[in-house]
Design an enzyme around this catalytic site. Structure first.
Site, short mmCIF file in Angstrom:
data_model
loop_
_atom_site.label_atom_id
_atom_site.label_comp_id
_atom_site.label_asym_id
_atom_site.label_seq_id
_atom_site.Cartn_x
_atom_site.Cartn_y
_atom_site.Cartn_z
N TRP B 325 -4.13 2.16 -1.12
CA TRP B 325 -4.97 2.24 -2.32
C TRP B 325 -4.87 0.93 -3.12
CZ3 TRP B 325 -3.74 1.80 -7.53
CH2 TRP B 325 -4.74 2.16 -8.43
N HIS B 326 -3.68 0.34 -3.12
CA HIS B 326 -3.50 -0.87 -3.91
C HIS B 326 -4.24 -2.06 -3.32
CE1 HIS B 326 -0.20 1.29 -5.88
NE2 HIS B 326 -0.37 0.42 -6.86
N GLY B 327 -4.37 -2.11 -2.03
CA GLY B 327 -5.06 -3.25 -1.45
C GLY B 327 -5.32 -3.04 0.02
#
Lengths: 381, 473
Positions: B325-327
């Site tokens: 989700w972060h990257g």
């Protein structure tokens, strides 16, 4: 701890915020003026500029702005700030002076042709223009990495100093890739002379004529690797006249600023390697960048001390247009950042690997950085 | 529009005045806030405002449909359809490149990869956040946590409300939508607390985070091979401080602005580096995301209800997806995997029957040892989070063992590092004490004090404002 009033009423909120706004206007009138000056041409600037100017003038007798600037220089003096220009000012002046940009030196547009023997750059105040040359985008036609000219080799035991200059086109992807590869070349040393969010179109926002020498400190680069112009696709105001992007006046003045920047980079005998801006993802933006490239190319290709390196043939597709992905060593990889503007590390690698190898060529004694002679000139690009 | 800019200050002061003027008329008040939120988002790139509108409209319509039916199967189908569409939109914008490159990488093992000239879409700012808000809206209605009838205007405003739009905190629909249904109270505004939060947020972002980023972290992570042990170690600690100051600074400002507008956001950070174990860390770090992942992913996967092994698997899945989700990069997956591993190891450790372990854990020194261990485990994760490639992360770790000159430990950098890390140990009573003092001062004085604080921050901060780290997510 004693109980305290946690909540306020709407009238208390209004009083607090009103006091904040008034005090902020008083304290930040100089900052607001700077901010308004930096805005791109458009509605926001049209509204903000007269308000900020009036406020700045009205509050000038309070000398708050002078105190603010003095504080910034003092902060640089004690080592808090790493702003090169403020630092240079702190080191050279006991009494700080106004950080207003000097007028951009008008430079000739009748620049000497490449490979001529001219050494001194003629600087004549003229408003004449030169023809803006198209940048060949085809990789086989562009002066890209395949046509790098011979340069003097580095003498054994010596190092070659290379300044990395420009805006975010140098800061993002390019500089980090170069510095990573630098460990392979012990005879190359690098100076950081780049800053994101800058450019040549708006010297009132960031004045390279002031900042670049401060960034170099004591360094005397042999080569300057520059990538700049991504923020220059905008109009500007000079002497109270507004020049929309792409207008004849804009082209003339921008070309003059590119020339002045190039002259500055070439000081002390440095050879400038000017990286053309790569093709951009957005069509509108790409068209603007293409014009900037054409102007840059016109100036750079006319200088005997500068080398133009077209990047479209390397990171663009077969026609020099934007592409997100490409192959390196048989692996498909992303060549551009997700913004469609900056190079990814892999994209930058396509350019830097060969460039560094070329810059690091060794064994022949290093030439003295004296006025260039005709004989030397023949080996120059 | 970035928070620490003149544009935002002007925008916010105007929105504050008009929104309170419209407070007695609820529809007008909310419509105005919605329009302001779209303006805020459009300031970055107006082309993506329709995407924001359509996602929130879609989630609102699904939410209304969920409220209209009691049939379990229909409700489940509606939820699955809604979540799938949201995730597909997120996948298209955020993960196309990642999936494509991963597929081509696998293909490369088999044979020569095709030389397609493919193009991937621009990443809309804050898409991970507004997609999660859309899912939260549908999820809370499906679970009947939001029982109030949903109006489309509320759904649109919940997803797009500008203080949280770009980087959170991730609000729960069940917490925020009821606030939209209540009349604004003109007597209960936490002005002093909001001022403190905004000032603290600006201080953390503009001074601490920016200084650490430009003078320590960026140089080392750009070319780690050029630096040696002390510089590299400082840069790793520096990134730990930078990402905390950057993100918690953003959420402090967001919470403070919402507070001035009369809305309450949940706390998002609570001194995370004081945590003594991974579980506690995730109760203190990006709380709104970790609780979102817990409620909408970990628990639906079965949580800890299906045995020890399944619990570990669920933890790993949750944290791996949290990393993704972060990257869209395998380094983020690695970061998530490490967090999952830490949680599994901690559970094994807690369950260890050994008397020696029990004695160690009950010793006086253990909390501080555990705190130190936890902090360094987190720092190891940050190396993969920050480095764009595994190769670079490996170089950073390798350079920890190299000897050479210390070049980056200038006193301002060290001071910012100390404040960024140890500031979390400041007792909460200090903040309450300042707030109490402010409450006894004339309100105008507090306003002037805020202006002086902002002025000082502007002077002390590096020139230019770097975007917040979490904007890219």
């Amino acid at each position: 701890m004693r109980a305290y009033q946690r909540f306020s009423t709407l009238s208390q909120l209004a009083a607090s915020v009103g006091a904040f706004a008034l005090a902020a206007l008083l304290l930040e009138s100089g900052g607001l003026y700077d901010w308004a000056q930096r805005l791109d041409l458009g509605l926001e600037r049209t509204v903000a500029m007269p308000v900020a100017t009036a406020l700045h003038r009205a509050l000038a007798p309070l000398h708050i702005e002078q105190g603010r600037r003095n504080t910034l220089v003092e902060l640089a003096r004690i080592g808090w700030s790493d702003d090169p220009a403020a630092l240079a000012e702190a080191n050279t002046h006991t009494q700080p002076k106004e950080l207003t940009p000097p007028p951009v030196a008008p430079s000739t547009v009748t620049v000497p042709l490449k490979n001529t023997t001219t050494v001194t750059k003629p600087v004549t105040p003229t408003t004449a223009t030169v023809t803006i040359q198209p940048v060949p985008l085809r990789p086989d036609a562009a002066p890209g990495l395949s046509t790098l000219p011979a340069i003097p080799s580095i003498a054994t035991g010596k190092t070659r100093t290379i300044a990395l200059a420009g805006d975010s086109m140098m800061a993002v992807g390019m500089s980090s890739t170069i510095l990573r590869q630098a460990s392979l070349y012990k005879n190359l040393s690098f100076v950081h002379a780049f800053k994101s969010g800058t450019g040549l179109a708006r010297p009132e926002v960031f004045n390279w004529q002031l900042e670049y020498p401060a960034m170099l400190k004591e360094a005397r680069p042999d080569f300057v690797l520059v990538a700049i112009g991504a923020n220059d696709g905008q109009g500007f105001v000079e002497d109270g006249v507004t020049y929309p992007f792409g207008s004849d006046g804009w082209k003339r003045i921008y070309q003059r600023r590119v020339q002045a920047y190039l002259d500055m980079l070439e000081e002390n005998g440095a050879t400038v390697i000017w990286l053309g801006l790569p093709p951009m993802k957005s069509d509108v933006y790409d068209a603007r960048i293409a014009l900037i490239n054409r102007i840059d190319y016109s100036v750079v290709s006319a200088s005997p001390h500068a080398i133009w390196v077209g990047t479209a043939g390397l990171v663009g597709d077969g026609s020099g247009r934007f592409r997100d992905y490409g192959e390196i060593d048989g692996h498909t990889t992303r060549l551009r950042q997700s913004d469609g503007i900056h190079l990814s590390d892999d994209g930058a690698t396509l350019i830097t690997t060969k460039l560094l190898r070329w810059l690091a060529v060794q064994e022949v004694p290093k030439p003295v950085a004296a006025p260039v002679t005709t004989a030397q000139e023949s080996t120059k690009p | 529009m970035l928070f620490p800019t003149v544009e935002y200050a002007v925008f916010f002061l105007a929105v504050l005045a008009i929104s309170w003027a419209l407070a007695p008329r609820r529809i007008a008040h909310k419509s105005f806030l919605l329009a302001a939120s779209y303006l805020f988002y459009g300031f970055w790139n107006w082309r993506y405002v329709p995407l924001l509108f359509l996602i929130s409209l879609f989630a609102g319509l699904i939410g209304q449909a969920l409220q209209r039916t009691d049939d379990g199967v229909t409700r489940k189908r509606l939820l699955i359809a809604g979540v799938t569409v949201c995730l597909l939109v997120l996948a298209y914008y955020k993960y196309t490149s990642f999936l494509l490159l991963s597929a081509l990488g696998l293909w490369g093992f088999v044979g020569h990869t095709p030389g397609w000239n493919i193009s991937t879409p621009f990443l809309p700012l804050g898409i991970s956040f507004f997609v999660f808000h859309a899912i939260s809206l549908m999820g809370d209605i499906y679970r009947r946590k939001l029982r109030e009838p949903l109006h489309l205007l509320d759904a649109l405003l919940y997803v797009a409300f500008f203080p949280q739009l770009i980087a959170g905190p991730i609000l729960r629909a069940s917490n925020f939508v009821p606030q939209l249904l209540r009349q604004r109270s003109l007597q209960h505004i936490r002005v002093n607390r909001a001022f403190l939060l905004i000032l603290a947020g600006l201080f953390k972002k503009v001074i601490l985070s920016n200084t650490l980023s430009t003078r320590l972290v960026e140089p080392v992570f750009s070319a780690p091979a050029n630096f040696h042990s002390v510089d590299v170690l400082l840069a790793i600690y520096g990134y730990a401080a930078q990402i905390y100051c950057d993100f918690s600074g953003y959420t402090d400002i967001a919470i403070g602005c919402a507070m001035l507008l009369g809305y309450r956001f949940p706390r998002n950070f609570n001194a995370p580096y004081t945590a003594t174990d991974p579980q506690e860390f995730w109760q203190r770090w990006h709380i709104s995301l970790s609780s979102w992942l817990r409620d909408y992913l970990y628990i639906p996967l079965g949580g800890s209800r299906r045995g020890v092994s399944r619990t570990y698997i669920n933890l790993m899945i949750t944290m791996l997806l949290g990393g993704l989700w972060h990257g869209a990069s395998w380094t983020f997956v690695m970061w998530g995997g490490l967090q999952g591993l830490y949680l599994v190891i901690h559970r094994l450790w807690v369950a260890a029957p050994s008397p020696a372990v029990q004695r160690l854990r009950s010793s006086t020194a253990w909390p501080w040892v555990a705190r130190l261990l936890m902090f360094h485990a987190v720092c190891l994760g940050w190396v993969f989070f920050r480095a764009p490639t595994f190769g670079l992360a490996a170089t950073v770790l390798h350079q920890l063992g190299s000897h050479g000159a210390v070049t980056l430990a200038a006193w301002p950098v060290v001071l910012c590092l100390v404040l960024g890390l140890f500031g979390q140990y400041a007792p909460p009573v200090w903040r309450r004490s300042v707030e109490a003092t402010m409450s006894r001062m004339p309100v105008a004085v507090n306003g002037v004090a805020l202006a002086l604080g902002v002025f000082a921050i502007e002077l002390l901060g590096p020139t230019g404002v770097a975007p917040f780290i979490y904007f890219q997510f």
